[in-house]
Design an enzyme around this catalytic site. Structure first.
Site, PDB file in Angstrom:
ATOM      1  CG  MET A  25      14.959  31.072  24.696  1.00  0.00           C
ATOM      2  SD  MET A  25      14.550  30.755  22.966  1.00  0.00           S
ATOM      3  CE  MET A  25      12.960  31.554  22.881  1.00  0.00           C
ATOM      4  CB  CYS A  26      20.772  28.099  23.158  1.00  0.00           C
ATOM      5  SG  CYS A  26      19.784  26.648  23.550  1.00  0.00           S
ATOM      6  CD  GLN A  27      23.404  34.767  24.574  1.00  0.00           C
ATOM      7  OE1 GLN A  27      24.408  35.215  24.013  1.00  0.00           O
ATOM      8  NE2 GLN A  27      22.755  35.440  25.497  1.00  0.00           N
ATOM      9  CG  ASN A  72      18.575  31.604  20.151  1.00  0.00           C
ATOM     10  OD1 ASN A  72      18.298  32.618  19.529  1.00  0.00           O
ATOM     11  ND2 ASN A  72      18.153  31.383  21.369  1.00  0.00           N
TER      12      ASN A  72
END
Lengths: 261, 261
Positions: free
Chosen positions: B1-3, B108
């Site tokens: 996951m990312c932001q 994301n």
């Protein structure tokens, strides 16, 4: 008119020394003040730093001078606007994707009245003749080779033809790369140097600065620097002939593309 | 996951304050360490800063924190790799050209087993599900509207449909912009805040830092900040509903796209 700087190496190398001299031409030792840009390939990835400010006053150029980014294929440009406003969308290098690779292009020259009728798939975002010419080049390559990147010999042949057609309309020095090959076309003015063992010291023209490459290199390193005019005053640069299209790979111009696959 | 971090304003504004907090999540207050990127639109032009290093250790991120670039449309991303190596070609935002405009995209989430059969014109350069999804979105828009950018209502309708199809295959929060509109899609997690007069002070969550916007703004300014999770702890952020696709323009979400032309 503008100025071009390119680098191609057999091992990722930083361009800080050459960019130091080159970027001074963007407002100090020359008047190419209308923006600048530099593209670094790192593997298939590519990052481009752009600024509509003069390179001598740009905080982004300051970062590039001080932060050694190691790359095998670099294209840089300082702009003196002929067509198009001083604006970010008119700064070179331009980038598009073709065959699942990024392609990057920068131009020095002027193509007056260059208004190709059908741009096809690629459309210019800004207002320069340069970006239009880049779109035409990619369009031609895509239409000729819809399946993917062809062997270099075929690519070179098609690129030569479309380049000659565009160059007939004005001054068209350019650098073009996809991170695998670096193409350098001389319409009126372009020169290069290959640095390899035995390395020596080099002294910039635009600033009293010397780097001794013996301290920074290993014996197998090879680096080609391409520039509108030579960047150093104690090395022998090769001046390209008008009409010459060179391909650089692993820090060397490939002299006989006909024999390549 | 990312932001994700996005900004849309009615007047060019710098994102230094928000990016200060956001970039700390790339290795200090959170573990999104696998690269980062930020895209700034300036008129039709766009520049993207990318680095495969963690944002807390990146000299390029340091430049972005300290050099106030004024923009109306910004998209930033810090990466925690799910698909694809830690490499420049896998850093978001991604960029392509469509209808003579640059389009920029950051994602994301995770789309396991996302292997669209026919990518059409746009091809991914890197190895992420995200870039493939971006290519599919642009391909869909191009095929549906070959003549150019349609009125927002029609664009929104087509974008909604293709987004829902992709989102059915996993987690798909994204930000997308062409420098005119900024689209924000919530699959699982996304929030925003609109800052406008009367302005107040804001305090970051990720660092003990306060900015008093009364000192920095004029009464007509309006700025929307969009982020995976809120960046400040003394303001009321709006949490998007899963399945919501918002369009921001002039610092506000357009609540009734149906009525737009």
């Amino acid at each position: 008119m503008c100025q071009l700087l390119g680098m191609n190496c057999n091992t990722p190398t930083d361009i800080c020394f050459s960019f130091e001299g080159f970027s001074l031409r963007g407002g100090r030792t020359d008047d190419h003040c209308d923006g600048w840009g530099i593209a670094f390939f790192e593997g298939k990835g590519c990052r481009i730093f752009l600024d509509a400010k003069a390179s001598v006053h740009s905080p982004v150029a300051d970062l590039v001078r001080r932060y050694p980014i190691h790359s095998t294929h670099v294209i840089a440009h300082i702009r003196k606007a002929t067509q198009g406003d001083i604006a970010l969308q008119n700064c070179h290098p331009f980038q598009r994707e073709l065959w699942g690779r990024y392609w990057v292009f920068a131009h020095n020259g002027n193509l007056p009245d260059f208004n190709p009728a059908n741009m096809g798939f690629y459309k210019a975002v800004g207002d320069t003749d340069s970006e239009k010419a880049f779109c035409i080049i990619l369009e031609t390559l895509r239409q000729r080779f819809p399946e993917g990147k062809p062997p270099l010999k075929e690519l070179y042949s098609t690129l030569s033809k479309v380049t000659a057609e565009i160059a007939a309309q004005g001054v068209f020095n350019y650098l073009l790369s996809d991170g695998e090959h670096l193409f350098a076309y001389c319409s009126t003015k372009l020169s290069y140097i290959v640095r390899q063992a035995p390395f020596a010291a080099a002294h910039l023209i635009d600033q009293d600065m010397t780097v001794d490459f013996r301290e920074l290199t290993s014996p197998s390193d090879r680096v080609a620097i391409i520039a509108t005019t030579p960047l150093t005053d104690n090395e022998v640069w090769t001046i390209l002939e008008p009409g010459q299209l060179l391909v650089f790979q692993d820090g060397l111009p490939i002299m006989s593309v006909d024999r390549c696959n």
